[in-house]
Design an enzyme around this catalytic site. Structure first.
Site, PDB file in Angstrom:
ATOM      1  N   ASP A   1      15.683   1.792  -0.133  1.00  0.00           N
ATOM      2  CA  ASP A   1      15.613   2.924   0.775  1.00  0.00           C
ATOM      3  C   ASP A   1      14.702   4.074   0.356  1.00  0.00           C
ATOM      4  OD1 ASP A   1      19.133   2.647   1.578  1.00  0.00           O
ATOM      5  OD2 ASP A   1      17.387   1.528   2.218  1.00  0.00           O
TER       6      ASP A   1
ATOM      7  N   ARG B   1      10.987  -8.709  -2.553  1.00  0.00           N
ATOM      8  CA  ARG B   1      12.298  -8.062  -2.640  1.00  0.00           C
ATOM      9  C   ARG B   1      12.822  -7.656  -1.268  1.00  0.00           C
ATOM     10  NH1 ARG B   1      12.782  -3.070  -3.591  1.00  0.00           N
ATOM     11  NH2 ARG B   1      14.232  -3.095  -5.322  1.00  0.00           N
TER      12      ARG B   1
ATOM     13  N   GLU C   1     -18.134  -7.705  -9.318  1.00  0.00           N
ATOM     14  CA  GLU C   1     -18.436  -6.467  -8.588  1.00  0.00           C
ATOM     15  C   GLU C   1     -17.957  -6.498  -7.148  1.00  0.00           C
ATOM     16  OE1 GLU C   1     -19.512  -3.885 -10.505  1.00  0.00           O
ATOM     17  OE2 GLU C   1     -19.168  -5.470 -11.959  1.00  0.00           O
TER      18      GLU C   1
ATOM     19  N   PRO D   1     -10.513  -2.520  -3.949  1.00  0.00           N
ATOM     20  CA  PRO D   1     -10.315  -1.062  -4.024  1.00  0.00           C
ATOM     21  C   PRO D   1     -10.791  -0.339  -2.766  1.00  0.00           C
ATOM     22  CG  PRO D   1     -11.788  -1.847  -5.791  1.00  0.00           C
ATOM     23  CD  PRO D   1     -11.368  -3.034  -5.017  1.00  0.00           C
TER      24      PRO D   1
HETATM   25 CL1  6GU Z   1      -6.769  -4.561  -4.797  1.00  0.00          CL
HETATM   26  N1  6GU Z   1      -8.619  -4.527  -6.683  1.00  0.00           N
HETATM   27  C1  6GU Z   1      -9.300  -3.963  -7.694  1.00  0.00           C
HETATM   28  N2  6GU Z   1     -10.270  -4.648  -8.299  1.00  0.00           N
HETATM   29  N3  6GU Z   1      -9.062  -2.729  -8.119  1.00  0.00           N
HETATM   30  C2  6GU Z   1      -8.082  -2.069  -7.501  1.00  0.00           C
HETATM   31  C3  6GU Z   1      -7.324  -2.609  -6.449  1.00  0.00           C
HETATM   32  C4  6GU Z   1      -7.638  -3.872  -6.058  1.00  0.00           C
HETATM   33  N4  6GU Z   1      -6.435  -1.694  -6.048  1.00  0.00           N
HETATM   34  C5  6GU Z   1      -6.637  -0.638  -6.827  1.00  0.00           C
HETATM   35  N5  6GU Z   1      -7.617  -0.850  -7.686  1.00  0.00           N
END
Ligand code: 6GU
Length: 226
Positions: free
Chosen positions: A169, A154, A116, A89
């Site tokens: 597109d 894709r 974590e 994240p």
């Molecule tokens: Cl790549 N990992 C996690 N754990 N939560 C996320 C994410 C990734 N992308 C958005 N939320």
């Protein structure tokens, strides 16, 4: 294109990889996906992959001495070490431009975390391209990795038929737009009618209606794109 997925939960990918579009792409030799269980690189008899954070706090942290050797060994397989993506994240936000960058690669190695997070030294040593799929929290990188794979394959030539390929597109190129509204039979359902212009067969008028509909939707729903 070759995709290597490093995860503690390889079984999560079975259903997705067996799905029709990707399955056919794999069968046709356009895409190759290899799954690796990070736990196979654990060095102790309990197969430990994570540990408590120094300094305290909740949750577990993926161990540097398990993840780094795993990534290094997988990258050594094959001539091209590939583009290393870490799903987190804290990464840069995925959008169609990022998907296009990734699709240009011959090989992508996707490192999925759980718990974590990763020991910071994993980032420092491997310098991955850290990617997030949006501002929300998932329990792990696996679903994010599947989203990336889905969006990237894709764009691999010949994976999609012609009928689907034109839809690429809407978020790529100069002007990102939401897709226009689509209708199919029946012509009337619970008194809701298909816009008459779409039934008329005048291709110029239809194209005009669709362009307006697309612009209007984008303005109403996603003004940030304009
Ligand atoms: Cl790549 N990992 C996690 N754990 N939560 C996320 C994410 C990734 N992308 C958005 N939320």
């Amino acid at each position: 294109m070759r995709l290597d997925v490093l995860t503690l939960f390889p079984e999560m990918f079975a259903g997705y990889l067996g799905g029709s579009l990707l399955k056919r792409a794999i069968e046709r030799g356009l895409v190759e996906v290899r799954l690796y269980n990070i736990r196979d690189w654990a060095t102790d008899k309990h197969k430990t992959v994570d540990d408590r954070p120094f300094g305290g706090g909740p949750g577990m942290v993926l161990k540097v001495d398990t993840v780094v050797p795993c990534v290094e060994e997988v990258r050594r397989q094959g001539a091209d070490p590939g583009h290393l993506v870490m799903l987190t994240p804290q990464g840069r936000r995925l959008d169609q431009a990022v998907v296009e960058q990734l699709a240009a690669r011959e090989r992508i190695v996707l490192l999925c975390g759980r718990y974590e997070g990763f020991d910071e030294r994993i980032r420092l040593l491997l310098e991955p391209d850290e990617i997030s799929i949006g501002d929300f929290v998932l329990n792990g990188g696996e679903v994010a990795a599947m989203a990336i794979i889905d969006a990237v394959i894709r764009l691999v030539p010949d994976v999609l038929g012609d009928a689907q390929s034109s839809q690429v597109d809407s978020f790529s190129g100069g002007q990102p737009r939401l897709e226009f509204a689509q209708y199919t039979r029946p012509r009337v359902y619970r008194e809701l009618e298909v816009p008459p212009v779409l039934l008329g067969g005048n291709h110029e008028e239809i194209a005009c209606w669709r362009q307006q509909n697309s612009k209007r939707r984008t303005r109403l729903r996603r003004a940030d794109l304009l």
